[in-house]
Design a protein around this motif. Structure first.
Motif, PDB file in Angstrom:
ATOM      1  N   LEU A 119       0.820  -1.198   0.085  1.00  0.00           N
ATOM      2  CA  LEU A 119       0.054  -0.073  -0.014  1.00  0.00           C
ATOM      3  C   LEU A 119       0.984   1.329   0.070  1.00  0.00           C
ATOM      4  CD1 LEU A 119      -2.747  -1.087   2.611  1.00  0.00           C
ATOM      5  CD2 LEU A 119      -2.810  -1.142   0.046  1.00  0.00           C
ATOM      6  N   ILE A 120       2.140   1.147   0.299  1.00  0.00           N
ATOM      7  CA  ILE A 120       3.143   2.570   0.306  1.00  0.00           C
ATOM      8  C   ILE A 120       4.257   1.930  -0.162  1.00  0.00           C
ATOM      9  CG2 ILE A 120       4.379   4.020   1.796  1.00  0.00           C
ATOM     10  CD1 ILE A 120       2.234   4.047   3.863  1.00  0.00           C
ATOM     11  N   GLY A 121       4.852   2.653  -1.137  1.00  0.00           N
ATOM     12  CA  GLY A 121       6.096   2.221  -1.705  1.00  0.00           C
ATOM     13  C   GLY A 121       7.327   2.480  -1.079  1.00  0.00           C
ATOM     14  N   ASP A 122       7.410   3.941  -0.447  1.00  0.00           N
ATOM     15  CA  ASP A 122       8.542   4.232   0.328  1.00  0.00           C
ATOM     16  C   ASP A 122       7.941   5.254   1.517  1.00  0.00           C
ATOM     17  OD1 ASP A 122      11.649   6.087  -0.155  1.00  0.00           O
ATOM     18  OD2 ASP A 122      10.699   5.319   1.596  1.00  0.00           O
ATOM     19  N   LEU A 123       7.947   4.628   2.907  1.00  0.00           N
ATOM     20  CA  LEU A 123       7.370   5.552   3.694  1.00  0.00           C
ATOM     21  C   LEU A 123       8.035   6.955   3.731  1.00  0.00           C
ATOM     22  CD1 LEU A 123       7.497   3.042   6.804  1.00  0.00           C
ATOM     23  CD2 LEU A 123       5.423   3.833   5.608  1.00  0.00           C
ATOM     24  N   ASP A 124       9.219   7.134   3.329  1.00  0.00           N
ATOM     25  CA  ASP A 124       9.763   8.585   3.027  1.00  0.00           C
ATOM     26  C   ASP A 124       9.360   9.478   2.283  1.00  0.00           C
ATOM     27  OD1 ASP A 124      12.666   6.900   4.641  1.00  0.00           O
ATOM     28  OD2 ASP A 124      11.183   8.082   5.753  1.00  0.00           O
ATOM     29  N   ASP A 125       8.790   8.842   1.303  1.00  0.00           N
ATOM     30  CA  ASP A 125       8.383   9.424   0.094  1.00  0.00           C
ATOM     31  C   ASP A 125       6.827   9.211  -0.310  1.00  0.00           C
ATOM     32  OD1 ASP A 125       9.093   9.213  -3.414  1.00  0.00           O
ATOM     33  OD2 ASP A 125       8.376  11.018  -2.216  1.00  0.00           O
ATOM     34  N   PHE A 126       5.759   9.264   0.709  1.00  0.00           N
ATOM     35  CA  PHE A 126       4.509   9.029   0.668  1.00  0.00           C
ATOM     36  C   PHE A 126       3.562  10.122   1.135  1.00  0.00           C
ATOM     37  CE2 PHE A 126       0.945   6.166   0.116  1.00  0.00           C
ATOM     38  CZ  PHE A 126      -0.012   6.317   0.906  1.00  0.00           C
ATOM     39  N   GLY A 142      -5.453  22.677  13.286  1.00  0.00           N
ATOM     40  CA  GLY A 142      -4.109  22.962  13.769  1.00  0.00           C
ATOM     41  C   GLY A 142      -3.138  21.767  13.804  1.00  0.00           C
ATOM     42  N   HIS A 143      -3.849  20.475  13.979  1.00  0.00           N
ATOM     43  CA  HIS A 143      -3.050  19.488  13.936  1.00  0.00           C
ATOM     44  C   HIS A 143      -2.679  18.873  12.571  1.00  0.00           C
ATOM     45  CE1 HIS A 143      -5.866  17.953  17.771  1.00  0.00           C
ATOM     46  NE2 HIS A 143      -4.738  19.064  18.172  1.00  0.00           N
ATOM     47  N   PHE A 144      -2.955  19.409  11.556  1.00  0.00           N
ATOM     48  CA  PHE A 144      -2.601  19.252  10.227  1.00  0.00           C
ATOM     49  C   PHE A 144      -1.073  19.553   9.952  1.00  0.00           C
ATOM     50  CE2 PHE A 144      -5.115  16.608   7.539  1.00  0.00           C
ATOM     51  CZ  PHE A 144      -6.295  16.620   8.192  1.00  0.00           C
ATOM     52  N   ASN A 145      -0.579  20.598  10.922  1.00  0.00           N
ATOM     53  CA  ASN A 145       0.665  21.178  10.740  1.00  0.00           C
ATOM     54  C   ASN A 145       1.597  20.142  10.879  1.00  0.00           C
ATOM     55  OD1 ASN A 145      -0.061  23.696  10.248  1.00  0.00           O
ATOM     56  ND2 ASN A 145      -0.250  24.172  12.713  1.00  0.00           N
ATOM     57  N   ASP A 146       1.284  19.134  11.768  1.00  0.00           N
ATOM     58  CA  ASP A 146       2.025  17.907  11.945  1.00  0.00           C
ATOM     59  C   ASP A 146       1.091  16.806  12.508  1.00  0.00           C
ATOM     60  OD1 ASP A 146       5.502  17.096  13.191  1.00  0.00           O
ATOM     61  OD2 ASP A 146       3.780  15.920  12.025  1.00  0.00           O
ATOM     62  N   PHE A 147       0.271  16.298  11.414  1.00  0.00           N
ATOM     63  CA  PHE A 147      -0.712  15.217  12.094  1.00  0.00           C
ATOM     64  C   PHE A 147      -0.163  13.988  12.763  1.00  0.00           C
ATOM     65  CE2 PHE A 147      -5.507  15.560  11.888  1.00  0.00           C
ATOM     66  CZ  PHE A 147      -5.502  14.743  12.507  1.00  0.00           C
ATOM     67  N   GLY A 148       0.936  13.572  12.090  1.00  0.00           N
ATOM     68  CA  GLY A 148       1.566  12.273  12.435  1.00  0.00           C
ATOM     69  C   GLY A 148       2.089  12.407  14.108  1.00  0.00           C
ATOM     70  N   THR A 149       2.799  13.304  14.343  1.00  0.00           N
ATOM     71  CA  THR A 149       3.304  13.879  15.754  1.00  0.00           C
ATOM     72  C   THR A 149       1.989  13.834  16.646  1.00  0.00           C
ATOM     73  OG1 THR A 149       5.166  14.994  14.782  1.00  0.00           O
ATOM     74  CG2 THR A 149       4.532  14.976  17.223  1.00  0.00           C
ATOM     75  N   TYR A 150       0.863  14.441  16.152  1.00  0.00           N
ATOM     76  CA  TYR A 150      -0.079  14.769  16.985  1.00  0.00           C
ATOM     77  C   TYR A 150      -0.642  13.282  17.370  1.00  0.00           C
ATOM     78  CZ  TYR A 150      -5.380  14.440  17.751  1.00  0.00           C
ATOM     79  OH  TYR A 150      -6.418  14.291  18.056  1.00  0.00           O
ATOM     80  N   LEU A 151      -1.011  12.307  16.191  1.00  0.00           N
ATOM     81  CA  LEU A 151      -1.423  11.165  16.816  1.00  0.00           C
ATOM     82  C   LEU A 151      -0.498  10.020  17.518  1.00  0.00           C
ATOM     83  CD1 LEU A 151      -2.938   9.917  13.259  1.00  0.00           C
ATOM     84  CD2 LEU A 151      -4.346  10.452  15.263  1.00  0.00           C
ATOM     85  N   VAL A 187       5.257   4.218  11.345  1.00  0.00           N
ATOM     86  CA  VAL A 187       4.593   4.982   9.856  1.00  0.00           C
ATOM     87  C   VAL A 187       4.276   6.099  10.314  1.00  0.00           C
ATOM     88  CG1 VAL A 187       2.892   4.282   8.598  1.00  0.00           C
ATOM     89  CG2 VAL A 187       4.088   2.416   9.461  1.00  0.00           C
ATOM     90  N   LEU A 188       3.528   6.634  11.191  1.00  0.00           N
ATOM     91  CA  LEU A 188       2.877   7.867  11.424  1.00  0.00           C
ATOM     92  C   LEU A 188       3.876   9.055  11.430  1.00  0.00           C
ATOM     93  CD1 LEU A 188       0.226   7.277  14.090  1.00  0.00           C
ATOM     94  CD2 LEU A 188      -0.223   7.937  11.583  1.00  0.00           C
ATOM     95  N   GLY A 189       5.092   8.608  11.948  1.00  0.00           N
ATOM     96  CA  GLY A 189       6.264   9.665  11.973  1.00  0.00           C
ATOM     97  C   GLY A 189       6.907   9.902  10.717  1.00  0.00           C
TER      98      GLY A 189
END
Length: 857
Positions: A119-126, A142-151, A187-189
């Motif tokens: 489902l993802i080719g490269d985690l660093d380029d997705f 506001g969370h969309f500034n860095d949603f992965g860190t928020y989660l 993955v989220l990070g």
């Protein structure tokens, strides 16, 4: 992985309902089916890829629409060289999505990836895009500034994980957070998470016009069915209900339809200073503004704010009578025209738009409306129109109360009141700058216009430039100059627009309003006509130079202070001839008038009338005349404006004079203000001070609140207020009321508008306002109420300079409470600073250039 073909998409759309759209209104995204919403996003990204949009080309070489069921959180997929580089998850909900809604969806996608790493080719380029049809809650944005860190830091993440496992037991059999949590957070990070909101969709869709017809049913501006729907729903039932003799109902219906169609077309386009003499669609430059409901006696912490992107049920229909009150250039007329158009497009009533400056004793409101219908027999149809308008279904937009000439103001006000009282089933909206006479419409709910913030201003600049390069350079310069210094320009839609116009001519930014308006004039005078090629400068028929043209405009602007901003051609030519004689400049007045409309479009032709393009422009030239050309009469004019009963109408002119010639302003108005304040407060509260119970701080506050005015407090119903107003009028000459909480009213001989002029104009250089005025002190009173002994009787009157130590309102506690209530409404003057300034100005006058100095030449 099932990808759907273009042919299959076409087949699906043929079976899908197409919602209607109208020019200028937001897209009805929520009326699309879920599948149509996904198809819309797919086509936008497909077109961006085909047109080699840099953002998309760097991400992928293929855009695919998924089958639509069980695609593991992927409605649209991006891939490059076969590897998946991004997805779009589409959610069509009528409500804003919360952080939980979004977070759970993203978590589910990540869990699917951990099950299937294809489902993802490269985690660093997705990139994971989350597209919505309505929007997100404030916190979610506001969370969309860095949603992965928020989660990763979300305390509920484990709970959401368990809920997904429970809902999809076959997919996630045996999954435990303690074992999978670290992989999820990894993955989220790494992946990028981005939002797509309706404004993004509309902006991109505007680049691919064919998609509108592909997914929507387009209703044109002059669509007969649009007008027919309004006529059938509102007008025909009224005509069938009423027995109106001698009225040709079919013909009357046709002419009403023609009125709506003509008005719709007229208000759909406009000529503005920004675009010179070019006609532009309103939707090309309208930026949706917000209005703020005024709440009397409130702390201002909880405000009702409404976005006016369309005619909404929670604005005019909710309150039935609204008044939009704000300073010049805030967009009041543009808002009304936009709402007029939207009212027709959304079939919410029969809108009637009236420019109040056209009304007078010879042409009252009913005459104006009847004439708009091109009557066959004026007398018969005037009576018929009166009966028809008294019925349900009409929305009246009364624009520009402040533009009514002073000699017509009383008549028009009474005429409006009479009309409104007879049309009790209709909705009414009035727009105006602050005017004392508007107190006659106290039953109207007042709204102000929310000032633009930085993001609003920048978006408006980009829209005016059609998202071109010049707007980006202007924004870059603003950022470099500093937003604090540019605040006044950026908060006002007119000033933002004129700033862009001026930047077209010369890419620099002025800080003073005087310089700003002059550069706008210079830009219009010398601007190249872009429609004729970059080097073509439109010739001035009058043959006047820049300085001569400027001089004549100053004289015209000054004479329009009392004459108004709209004239027939003969009236305006008469003013031009008077000014021409005053300055002894020879030119053809008629050719000059042509220049004002075409070559230097500071005036607009409106049928048989000619008017200033905007009142703020007229006021600038008037101020320039006062400061440059009035010579020995300058201080007389300044003091006349300052002392006038209509002082509130001259606030913009006085502010400009303050900036253009501060020295003269200081030696006249500020000097007079200081002298009046000292005379009014010097001997105040002698007995209270002698008694020693009330602190000197509180006494100084009360003196600062009084300033130059007389004030009184009254408790009770409106009839008691009116009775005391009449009593005080004999002594004070003028009385205005300001409402406080708890059924108290302050009566003043200045009124809130004149009060603001006499004080606000004196704060920039002299800083005569006490810093304590910046604090809201009354919240605890609003929560806990007044002290028990703060208990006036019905109709009792208390003068605020009362010096009786025995009065119950002059106890230390009550004296302070009353000060706190007043601080919520009135500016606090620093009386000691006033005294110092008065002495300084006296010294300045004495040290002015004298005969001995002149004799040395």
């Amino acid at each position: 992985m099932d990808v759907i073909s273009l042919q299959k998409i076409e087949e699906e759309l043929k079976k899908t309902h197409k919602p209607a759209i109208y020019e200028g209104l937001p897209l009805p995204l929520n009326e699309l089916t879920d599948r149509s919403f996904e198809i819309l996003l797919y086509h936008i990204y497909r077109e961006r890829l085909l047109r080699k949009d840099e953002e998309i080309v760097t991400m992928c070489d293929t855009v695919s629409l998924m089958q639509g069921v069980g695609e593991q959180g992927r409605d649209i997929m991006f891939s490059r060289n076969g590897a998946i580089t991004g997805v779009v998850q589409c959610k069509k909900y009528k409500n804003n999505l919360s952080s939980r809604d979004v977070g759970a969806e993203i978590l589910k996608f990540v869990m699917n990836y951990l099950n299937d790493d294809s489902l993802i080719g490269d985690l660093d380029d997705f990139t994971y895009y989350f597209a919505v049809s309505t929007g997100f809650s404030g916190a979610t944005i506001g969370h969309f500034n860095d949603f992965g860190t928020y989660l990763c830091n979300e305390p509920q993440l484990e709970q959401w994980f368990k809920e997904i496992v429970k809902k999809y037991p076959a997919k996630f059999k045996g999954w435990i957070y303690s074992k999978k949590g670290s992989a999820v957070k990894n993955v989220l990070g790494k992946i990028k998470i981005r939002k797509i909101i309706p404004q993004d969709i509309e902006y991109k869709l505007s680049e691919f016009a064919y998609l509108y017809e592909y997914l929507f049913k387009i209703q044109s501006v002059t669509d007969n069915s649009l007008m027919e729907t309004i006529i059938n729903k509102y007008l025909k039932p009224i005509l069938n209900k009423l027995d109106i003799q001698d009225l040709d109902k079919p013909d009357y219906t046709n002419r009403f339809r023609e009125y709506l169609t003509e008005s719709f077309n007229n208000y759909s386009t406009a000529k503005t200073l920004v675009f010179g003499n070019q006609q532009k669609k309103l939707e090309d430059f309208y930026y949706p503004l917000k209005v703020i409901k005024k709440i009397l006696g409130g702390s201002g912490k909880l405000k009702e704010v409404l976005l006016l992107d369309e005619y909404k049920s929670d604005f005019i229909p909710k309150y039935k009578k609204v008044i939009v009150l704000d300073d010049g250039g805030m967009g009041k007329s543009t808002i009304f025209k936009w709402l007029f158009l939207s009212c027709i497009k959304t079939n919410k009533g029969i809108p009637v738009y009236i420019e109040l400056r056209n009304l007078n004793k010879d042409n009252d409101l009913l005459d104006e409306i009847t004439n708009k219908l091109n009557p066959l027999d004026f007398v018969i149809e005037r009576k018929a129109t009166a009966k028809i308008l008294s019925q349900k279904g009409f929305v009246f937009f009364f624009d520009g109360y402040d533009e009514i000439k002073f000699e017509n103001r009383e008549f028009v006000t009474k005429d409006l009141q009479n009309f409104i009282s007879k049309c009790t089933n209709s909705y009414f909206a009035i727009s105006s700058r602050p005017e004392k006479a508007l107190l006659a419409f106290s039953e109207f709910q007042e709204f102000g216009i929310q000032k633009l913030n930085k993001e609003d201003a920048f978006e408006l600049i980009k829209k005016l430039d059609n998202y071109g390069e010049r707007s980006l350079r202007l924004i870059e310069q603003i950022e470099q100059k500093g937003l604090q210094e540019m605040h006044e320009f950026l908060s006002n839609p007119l000033l933002v627009s004129l700033l862009f116009k001026k930047f077209e001519f010369r890419e620099s930014i002025p800080f003073k309003k005087q310089e700003f308006f002059y550069e706008v004039f210079e830009a219009l005078f010398q601007a190249h006509d872009l429609s004729k090629g970059g080097s073509f400068i439109r010739e001035k028929e009058s043959k006047l130079s820049l300085s001569e043209f400027f001089q004549i405009l100053r004289g015209i602007g000054f004479r329009c202070i009392q004459d108004g901003i709209q004239f027939n051609e003969a009236q305006l030519l008469q003013i031009v001839n008077i000014v021409k004689k005053e300055f002894a400049i020879l030119f053809d007045s008629y050719l000059f008038l042509n220049d004002l409309i075409k070559a230097v479009p500071l005036f607009v032709r409106d049928g048989l009338m000619v008017r200033w393009a905007h009142k703020s422009i007229q006021q600038y030239f008037a101020a320039e005349y006062i400061c440059r050309d009035s010579k020995e009469n300058q201080q007389k004019i300044l003091m006349a404006l300052y002392k006038s009963a209509q002082a509130y109408s001259y606030e913009s002119i006085l502010r400009l004079c303050y900036e253009i010639d501060y020295k003269s302003f200081r030696s006249s108005i500020i000097y007079s203000f200081c002298k009046e304040t000292i005379n009014n407060t010097e001997n105040a509260f002698h007995n209270l001070k002698k008694a020693g119970k009330i602190s000197s701080i509180e006494l100084d506050i009360r003196k600062g609140l009084l300033g130059t005015q007389k004030m009184a407090l009254i408790y009770g119903a409106n009839n008691l207020v009116e009775k005391n107003k009449k009593k005080l009028y004999k002594e004070w000459g003028e009385v205005q009321e300001i409402y406080l909480p708890f059924n108290y009213v302050v009566l003043s001989n200045l009124g809130i508008f004149a009060f603001s002029i006499k004080h606000l104009l004196c704060v920039v250089n002299d800083k005569l306002v006490d810093s304590r005025n910046q604090i809201w002190p009354g919240d605890n009173i609003l929560v806990n109420g007044l002290p028990k002994d703060f208990n006036m009787k019905q109709g009792e009157l208390f003068l605020l300079d009362n010096d009786d130590p025995a009065h119950f309102l002059n106890t230390p506690k009550n004296f302070k409470v009353l000060n706190e209530l007043l601080l919520s409404l009135y500016i606090l003057i620093d009386v000691e600073k006033v005294k110092q300034t008065y002495v300084q100005i006296n010294n300045e006058k004495e040290n002015f250039i004298n005969d001995d100095f002149i004799s040395g030449f």
